[in-house]
Scaffold this active site. Structure first.
Site, PDB file in Angstrom:
ATOM      1  N   VAL A 136       0.902  -1.155   0.000  1.00 40.96           N
ATOM      2  CA  VAL A 136       0.000   0.000   0.000  1.00 40.96           C
ATOM      3  C   VAL A 136       0.940   1.204   0.000  1.00 40.96           C
ATOM      4  CG1 VAL A 136      -1.757   1.297   1.250  1.00 40.96           C
ATOM      5  CG2 VAL A 136      -1.827  -1.213   1.260  1.00 40.96           C
ATOM      6  N   PRO A 137       1.233   1.757  -1.185  1.00 39.17           N
ATOM      7  CA  PRO A 137       2.306   2.748  -1.322  1.00 39.17           C
ATOM      8  C   PRO A 137       1.937   4.137  -0.783  1.00 39.17           C
ATOM      9  CG  PRO A 137       1.251   2.408  -3.431  1.00 39.17           C
ATOM     10  CD  PRO A 137       0.617   1.436  -2.464  1.00 39.17           C
ATOM     11  N   CYS A 138       1.849   4.241   0.539  1.00 38.49           N
ATOM     12  CA  CYS A 138       1.467   5.505   1.164  1.00 38.49           C
ATOM     13  C   CYS A 138       2.496   6.606   0.897  1.00 38.49           C
ATOM     14  CB  CYS A 138       1.217   5.329   2.654  1.00 38.49           C
ATOM     15  SG  CYS A 138       2.618   4.710   3.578  1.00 38.49           S
ATOM     16  N   HIS A 139       3.710   6.238   0.476  1.00 40.86           N
ATOM     17  CA  HIS A 139       4.710   7.259   0.138  1.00 40.86           C
ATOM     18  C   HIS A 139       4.265   8.084  -1.071  1.00 40.86           C
ATOM     19  CE1 HIS A 139       5.833   3.757  -2.311  1.00 40.86           C
ATOM     20  NE2 HIS A 139       6.323   4.625  -3.177  1.00 40.86           N
TER      21      HIS A 139
END
Length: 190
Positions: A136-139
């Site tokens: 989950v690429p929250c970056h």
């Protein structure tokens, strides 16, 4: 089988991954030392034990290693275990997983897309609780004020560094790491 974890090598350090019979439940990016990575995993998932990863976890590990090399990777076939994650946070994570590589969004955009316009802070809270960085690429979600908020599972690697690995560095500026590399390059001698 229960819950298991393993620690694995990447170009940026030793990461951890935790799984259940259903799917991946946690990812820990490298801290400055492996012992700190392990401590954070144990604090979040005290009931896990170190095991050889099943095929689903192996697929996730391979993709994480590729991403941290700056290569594209896909988690579409990786099963996740979202037990214990609120329905709203699951919706946020599902949206974030669809943000294309090297693109970014702001929490307000996500809230509006989820038809939860006043939920800016709820989106920000979901990001802060993300147990699955990179999967989950929250970056890829930038604070509107430009201040980087650290996700506890992101470890010592910065949001800017993750974005630069994806080719989004021009949008986020140079990190201290990148600047030091530029200064430290060998000079040509004549």
């Amino acid at each position: 089988m229960g819950r298991g974890y393993t620690i694995f090598d990447t170009l940026v350090g030793r990461c951890g991954i935790v799984w259940s019979d259903v799917g991946i439940i946690g990812v820990q990016l490298p801290e400055t030392r492996e012992i700190e990575t392990r401590r954070r995993l144990f604090r979040q998932f005290p009931e896990t034990r170190e095991l050889a990863p099943p095929p689903n976890a192996e697929s996730a590990i391979d993709a994480i290693v590729m991403i941290l090399r700056g290569q594209p990777a896909d988690f579409a076939d990786v099963s996740l275990d979202m037990t214990g994650i609120t329905p709203f946070n699951q919706r946020v994570y599902d949206y974030i997983r669809r943000i294309p590589r090297s693109e970014t969004r702001e929490p307000g955009e996500i809230a509006a897309s989820l038809h939860a316009t006043g939920a800016f802070y709820s989106v920000a809270q979901a990001l802060a609780k993300n147990p699955l960085p990179l999967i989950v690429p929250c970056h890829r979600v930038l604070a509107a004020n430009g201040i980087e908020k650290a996700s506890p599972n992101r470890g010592a690697i910065s949001q800017r560094r993750l974005l630069s690995l994806e080719g989004a560095g021009a949008q986020t500026g140079m990190t201290l790491f990148d600047a030091l590399l530029a200064v430290d390059r060998p000079r040509a001698t004549h």
